[in-house]
Structures are given as structure tokens and as C-alpha cells.
Design a protein around this motif. Sequence first.
Motif, PDB file in Angstrom:
ATOM      1  N   GLU A   1      41.813  34.759  45.983  1.00 51.49           N
ATOM      2  CA  GLU A   1      43.222  34.380  46.101  1.00 51.49           C
ATOM      3  C   GLU A   1      44.130  35.569  45.755  1.00 51.49           C
ATOM      4  N   LYS A   2      43.704  36.323  44.768  1.00 52.05           N
ATOM      5  CA  LYS A   2      44.464  37.525  44.422  1.00 52.05           C
ATOM      6  C   LYS A   2      44.476  38.493  45.607  1.00 52.05           C
ATOM      7  N   PHE A   3      43.351  38.627  46.262  1.00 51.60           N
ATOM      8  CA  PHE A   3      43.259  39.525  47.414  1.00 51.60           C
ATOM      9  C   PHE A   3      44.310  39.159  48.465  1.00 51.60           C
ATOM     10  N   ILE A   4      44.372  37.883  48.809  1.00 46.30           N
ATOM     11  CA  ILE A   4      45.302  37.446  49.863  1.00 46.30           C
ATOM     12  C   ILE A   4      46.742  37.721  49.447  1.00 46.30           C
TER      13      ILE A   4
ATOM     14  N   ALA B   1      32.837  37.749  41.068  1.00 43.56           N
ATOM     15  CA  ALA B   1      33.772  37.265  42.073  1.00 43.56           C
ATOM     16  C   ALA B   1      34.352  35.953  41.583  1.00 43.56           C
ATOM     17  N   THR B   2      35.546  35.631  42.069  1.00 46.55           N
ATOM     18  CA  THR B   2      36.117  34.334  41.706  1.00 46.55           C
ATOM     19  C   THR B   2      36.991  33.812  42.823  1.00 46.55           C
ATOM     20  N   ASP B   3      37.017  32.491  42.951  1.00 43.46           N
ATOM     21  CA  ASP B   3      37.998  31.840  43.812  1.00 43.46           C
ATOM     22  C   ASP B   3      38.189  30.424  43.294  1.00 43.46           C
ATOM     23  N   LEU B   4      39.228  29.763  43.785  1.00 41.87           N
ATOM     24  CA  LEU B   4      39.591  28.460  43.215  1.00 41.87           C
ATOM     25  C   LEU B   4      38.623  27.351  43.633  1.00 41.87           C
TER      26      LEU B   4
ATOM     27  N   GLU C   1      41.086  41.075  35.899  1.00 41.15           N
ATOM     28  CA  GLU C   1      40.339  41.369  34.657  1.00 41.15           C
ATOM     29  C   GLU C   1      40.022  42.851  34.516  1.00 41.15           C
ATOM     30  N   GLY C   2      40.943  43.713  34.903  1.00 43.89           N
ATOM     31  CA  GLY C   2      40.685  45.150  34.783  1.00 43.89           C
ATOM     32  C   GLY C   2      39.459  45.581  35.546  1.00 43.89           C
ATOM     33  N   GLY C   3      39.167  44.882  36.643  1.00 42.63           N
ATOM     34  CA  GLY C   3      38.072  45.295  37.503  1.00 42.63           C
ATOM     35  C   GLY C   3      36.770  44.557  37.264  1.00 42.63           C
ATOM     36  N   LEU C   4      36.779  43.610  36.353  1.00 47.69           N
ATOM     37  CA  LEU C   4      35.533  42.867  36.127  1.00 47.69           C
ATOM     38  C   LEU C   4      35.319  41.789  37.186  1.00 47.69           C
ATOM     39  N   THR C   5      36.388  41.377  37.850  1.00 44.45           N
ATOM     40  CA  THR C   5      36.256  40.287  38.816  1.00 44.45           C
ATOM     41  C   THR C   5      37.114  40.542  40.050  1.00 44.45           C
TER      42      THR C   5
END
Lengths: 503, 503
Positions: free
Chosen positions: B382-385, B123-126, B374-378
Amino acid sequence: MVRRNKRAPTRLIEHRPEWRRLRHPFQPQEVFSTDKIEAMHEMALKLLEELGLKVLLNDARDVYAKGGARVNEDMVFIGRDMVTAAIASAPASIQLRASSKERDLVLENGALVFGPGAGCPNATDLINGRRPGSLRDFDNALRLCQSFDVIHKLGPCCEPQDVPVHLRHYDMMRSQLSLSDKFPFVYGRGPQQVAECFEMMCLALGLSDEEFLQSAWCSTVVNTNSPRQIDRPMGQALMDFARAGQLTIITPFCLSGAMAPVTVAGALILQHAEALGALVLTQLVRPGTPVCIGGFGSNVDMKSGAPAFGTPVHVQMSIGTGQLCRHVGLPWRGAAGAASNAPDMQAAGETHHSLWGNLMANAGMVFHSAGWLEGGLTFGFEKFINDVEALQTIADLCTAPDASEDAFGWSALEQVDPGGHFFATDQTMQRYETAFYKPLVADLNNFGTWELNGAVTADSRATGIWQQVLSEFTPPEGGADRRASLEAYIADHTAAGGAPIMD
Amino acid sequence: MVRRNKRAPTRLIEHRPEWRRLRHPFQPQEVFSTDKIEAMHEMALKLLEELGLKVLLNDARDVYAKGGARVNEDMVFIGRDMVTAAIASAPASIQLRASSKERDLVLENGALVFGPGAGCPNATDLINGRRPGSLRDFDNALRLCQSFDVIHKLGPCCEPQDVPVHLRHYDMMRSQLSLSDKFPFVYGRGPQQVAECFEMMCLALGLSDEEFLQSAWCSTVVNTNSPRQIDRPMGQALMDFARAGQLTIITPFCLSGAMAPVTVAGALILQHAEALGALVLTQLVRPGTPVCIGGFGSNVDMKSGAPAFGTPVHVQMSIGTGQLCRHVGLPWRGAAGAASNAPDMQAAGETHHSLWGNLMANAGMVFHSAGWLEGGLTFGFEKFINDVEALQTIADLCTAPDASEDAFGWSALEQVDPGGHFFATDQTMQRYETAFYKPLVADLNNFGTWELNGAVTADSRATGIWQQVLSEFTPPEGGADRRASLEAYIADHTAAGGAPIMD
């Protein structure tokens, strides 16, 4: 995230001759039934007959009157017979002649012509920041447009505000004709400027007056002042371009909820009426003169009144415009665009939605398809590069997948064991170099490699790319000669005081 | 550009009941002619008959053999009569039952179901950066999915790696059933885990075994190991879900040039054959059991071998998949996706292209439509929103523009003088509040205001939005009860050692 410029890879620009003239890969979609489109066309005719257009230029009103329109002070009421005649005389297919034959275009149903973001007073990039457009910016934007095959025509990407307006057309024409061999634009800023631009084109391209008048060598955009008004410079441009047989791109800018009705249907009726009303003037001046109708329809944000792009209404208006223009059988333009103030996900999303809307609509010309930010107030260099990626992706989609026996490839399927891979099949070895689109700015490295390389995001990677493209730029063949052929003309006309713009 | 979090506006989430069940607004496009599609289907049948599938699970091979397939060691050769029978028995329209009736879905030709980015280990976020997925991330992603009507089904957005695998299904099922009332997923990680998930669903939803078996209450994704292989857990999942009448989403992951032929046609033939071969197993186990075929086709970058998304091949494979699946008359899934390592213009561009490709293809389910990086790695918050903005735009497009007499609005056109505006017409006043899509994350302020507000880009604005959505989140009605109904079961099974995953 760290923003650092990474040296871009050496081979940036893919030259693909098939990208220079594209045909739409998709069937046009519909948002209104055929009978509703007929009814909208009917209401547009009724609007021209009963509500009329306000035409501020005397000469234009005279032409309308001579053509049979009822004129009452500055109002012009146009009968449906006149509209029908104009639709019949306007060409359904138009050859656009560029400096270089390989850049010639065809504008007709099914053709797909991309124009860059245009009309921006400002320019921006991550190195120099946002500033009023200059001739340097204008020239650099031209170099970028020239460098990518998917940009098919030129446009005033950013305004060279550092050149006085009475001289600006000299520089803009010299730059276009020397830095590019693509189909140029001319601003309709009054008869003297337009006439001089035509003269410069004849000089640079070595055309006789007759040769010039016989083909479309340049285009102008005429925005109606929606609702229902044609101002003096626009009326003049319609007439000047029609007389010279050059391409007029009639563009009502109907923002639903502001200059146009709050409904998609109402906004389209207004846009269609304005486009047809202006078309009539061109065909009265010279029957058969090339004209591109259409519009640029989106909606405003009802909270702020700000224009919005890439919205559902933008997509629906694009598709509806396509239906109306195919109904009358004329080539037409749409527009992509973005309201975002930065080259970010909003900007990309807006431009992609509106670009796909234009594909669904089968727009003949897609304006503002690369570099537009802030609803057209700023031309962004990083945005331009990222938009070119989108356009190249679309351009690649214009070639249908190979459906030959070899593409089906039974032997490749036979060659690979269950759980294996196709990297080494004969089919892959024969095709891998050209099988897939090669990205311009997309970074396909895995996260670890990307991070080691500085975690450079798409905006900053684009900085490296436009810098490299500009540093490696070579003017097209003939560019230097065309420049030389204009120098005396421009010097003389500058010394004589230039040409005023029309109010 | 400065990155600062701006307090997001109060009303973020627009609840639009019509967004909960969508129908495709566009006609499906074609990239192959009908006779080529027939030929591709034929070659897929030939592949199953002559080259066969490697099936690693004994029980599955036995079912194939009993159904008439020729089995040679672990290879299974499936006759076309078996495929034809499976196509005939699989339902063309499938009701998907959710915890809440208003979240029920229909999966059939013309339906449009969006699923979130799924299967991401990270998972990632800023704010918190990139990290291995945790249960906290999994739950927060669920809360986001629950909050937006355009996310129609759940998915394993990011893997809760902090929970041991033999217990993970308890937490994932509890979280799904308590934090959401949308259609859930179950991993096919072996018979005991699957059986326990089914038991938990019956407990939480108060279903008898019979009620459970009569409808599809959850789904699993079965990826074939392209080319031509079905491994043990996947074979087991196909059988377990078929027996229970739950939805199996058969998904060959055919990356052209790697696990699939380098041509679009060849990759589609392989994908189609694998999907049909797996379909046969489900229909042999229980004729009529609900299955969604399709695939996830794109290409690799031939320089690095890395998967690429939103490419021309991705779009063409989506459209071709739609043609093949309509040819056999079965509902199917596609996928959006992005390879970008950051929530930037590349990420937005890749997801938009692939999303529109799925629209052109009329995919019944669009997986990975929000948050994939990342092709599904993460999974990126923010991308979701920002992706939700794209999905909401599409959802709004699913309602055709009003074509009523009032929408045409002659009186509004009459009311406004040339050069005036439509802000105050009766038509605008009656419609302005609902006329236009209201953006979630797009900032439509002009540059000056945007700069004064901190020049916050779309990624950082999205940070403010997901934070606010999470802070204001309330579980759906019944969520607490469903949670309570599972506690004893989960405690007992945890104490008993959980359930192993299948190798």
C-alpha cells in the motif's frame, strides 16, 4: 490495524525561539523564463486596462474613478500607470505586530510565515467525529495554534457556527486575544463588524487610535470572485483595512480549469491581474497601506470538477506566483492544502507536495499549512498535529548545518576505529541533546515495540497529542487581562443588537 | 474509520512515455558554501591518506597497493593523487542498458532515476499482513515496479527468504528478466553468484561477452561498513563489477550520530571519503568503469538509537551530498525512506520530505522511493502505491508549464465574463483531457460521496489498486523468451549445487 489511543509522552511541545520567525532556507525556483514572466505581467496589465474588473461596491468604483480609472456601469478599467503607482507605494517589507512582542513578524521577500488551515465550516477528530464547527472547536484550534511556535499567525481554523453571525466577531476576537498572543485575523464582513474588531483590538492591547493606525495589528483575507470580480463585502474590506493601515491579504482563488484558464500561464495571468487590480484600490485609499498579494492556485479534477491540491499545477502555480510577485517586488502569500477526506496518506502527500511547492516558490506566507482537509471544508485535529510535524521539520531546516571546524570534527573521525560507532565521541557527547530534530508524532520504535504498544498509527497518536496539549494548555501572559478588558464592550454591543454582516 | 476495499476504477495505470526518462525540474540547492565544500573534500582526502580504510579482502588490498596505496596489515592509506586519478577516469555520464531499449537510462548530472524501496527482508500488505519476504512477494513487487513508468530501475524490493541463498540468485535473475524489461540489479554476494548472474544476463539478452562488457546492463549496491571499512563481499563486488564494466553504486550508509559523526558536515566528510576510497578500487581494476557514488545519509534518534528518515538532517545530508558529488563531477545516488511501521501519515510525511530533499539535491538516482517502511525492514504494497502517486506528481512536474501564446490565452480570458467559469472556453475544450495530472490513488470525491462509497482511506484504496494491477499484469514483450532461455542454465546449475555466498 487496531486504533487505540496511547498515552503520549510527557514532553510534547518543543519551544524553539528561532522557530518563531523563519527565513526561507532555499533559493526560489523558476518555472517560467524571465521574459515570459515579463510578458505575463504585461498581459495582466492589458487585462486590467482592456477587459477590466467588475466591482460591485459603489464606493469602491468611486475611488477607482477618482484615481483615474475608466468606469462603465459596474466595470472598472484600470490603467497601467495606476498599477505602477500602486506597486510603488505598497510596502515591500511589513512589520506585523502581535499581542506579545516575541510574536511580532516581518513579511517581506525571504520571510516564511506559516498560517494554520483556515476558513473551514466543519471540524473533525477521531474522538468526536465530523461536525459543523462550534466556538468550542474554534477555541480548541486556537489553543493548538498558540501551543506550537511554527504556527506564526492565527486564522479562522473552523467557523463557530453555533454563534449567530451578527455576534460571532465578538467571540472570535475575544478568543483570539485571550487564548493567544499571535497575530490575529479579522473577517471582512462589513464595515460595522470590522470597525468593532478594530475597537476591540485597541481596547485589549491598550492602543490609542493613532498607535493602531501606525502598525499592522491584524489581517484579513480578501478573495476576489475569480474571474475578474470584486463583490461588495470584499470591496468594503479592501477599503476599511486600507484606511486603518491593517494588512489585507489579497487572494484570488484561481482554480485552473474552473474559475481560471486551464493553463498554468493563463491562470497566473488572471490571478496576477486580480491581485494588482485590488491592490490599486487599497493604495488609492491610503498610499503605503500594507498589502500582501499572491493567490491560491491549483487545478480542478476535470472528471468531477472537484478542487485538487498538492498537484503538479499547484506546485507550478506557487512557483509562478513567486516569480510574478518578486517581479513587482511585493510580499505574497501561497497556500498548502489537501483534498483528502481523512487524515491519511493522501492528506499527508497533498499537504507535503504543496508545502514544498511553497518553499520552492519562497512564499512569504503559507496559508492552510496545518489541519486542512476536504479542500478546506473541514479542519482536522489529527491532520493539524501531523502537519505541525512537517512544519517543525521545515523550521529546523531553516538553520543551516554547522560548518565550523568543530563540526567538521577531525578529532571525532580520528577517535573511531573502522567499523566502530560515534555514540561516545567527544563531539557526539557535546552535541547529542540538540543535534537532531525531536519528532512530535513520529514513532521511531521498531515494529515489535510499536506492535506491543498497540500498533497505533499516526492519526491515532495525534489524537493523544492534541488531547494532551489541550489539557495542559495555559493561556499566554496577558490573555486574561485582554479578555477582561473586552467583557463590557462585548456585553454592551451584544445588548445593542450586535453588528450585521454585509451582503 | 471503516476499512473496506473498493473496486478501483478500470483505468489505473497511466502510460506516459516522457516519464520513462526524467530530468530534474529544479535547480540544485546548497547547504554549505563553495569554500566549505572544498574544505570538506580536502578533509575527506586527508582522511583517506592519514586515517585510511580497513579493507578486509586480500585481493582488494593488493590492487590498492599496486596502485600506489600504502598498506599496513588490513589498513589501506590512499594518496590524493590516486583519488584525483580515479575521479578523472570515472565517467560523468553513464548509459544504462535495459532489456527493452525504451527502458534504457542515462545517469548523469541533471538526470532523475527513481528506484523502488529495496533490501527489505519482509513484506506487508493489508490483506496478508506482515511476513518474511517470499519469492511470490518478490515477483509481485517486480510486477508492480514494471507496471509504473516512474519506477525506472529494479531493486530487491523484498528478499525471497523461502529460496535458499545458494540458489536465490537464479530465481531473482529469472524473475527480473522475465517479469520486467527494466534495468536490473545483482547482489554482490560473491564471485560465483555474480559471474552466474552475468552469464544469465548474456543468455537472456542474447549478448556476446564483448557486448556485455561494453555497456552497463545491471548494477549492484556496495555499502561500506561505515566508518571506514570495506568487508570481503563488498570488496569482491567492487572488483567483479569493475572488471565486467557493470555499474557499482557505492553507498556509505552514514547515520549521523551512530556510524557517522553527529554533525552533518562530519557525516558528509566520512561518507565522501568512503565513496571516493571505494571508487579508487574500481578505477584501478578498470579505468573508466561506470560508478555511481553518493550515499544514504540521515540521523538516528538519540533517545532510542533508531534510524530516522525524512528528517532535517536527511534533507541536509542529501543536499550536501549533491554539492560534494558535483564538486568531483560524478553521478550520484541519494535515497528517500520512511521509518514508520504502517502506511500512515508518518510514512507519507517521511517519504515526501526525503523525496523533496533528493529533488533539492538533484540526486541522479533516488533509491527507496516507493514502498519502504520500517527503515527498510519491510516493503509495503500500500505504501508503494501511494509513493507512486508522489513520484508521478514529481514526474509531471518535470515538464515545464506551456508558455506559448496559446497557453497565455488572451482569447480565453476575453471569452469569460466576470464571475463566470472557464469550463467551456475553446482553450479548455482543447486541453482538458491532458491538462492535469490524473491521480492514481487520491480520491477527490466530496465527503458525502466518499462516505457513501465506504469512507475508504488511502491505504485501503491502495490495496484495491495493487490487487488490480497484479490481476491485470502481462509480462513485457520478450519476457517469456528470456525466461525460456534461462531454464536449462538454471536447472543445470541448481543440479550442480548452486553457488555459495561469500562471507
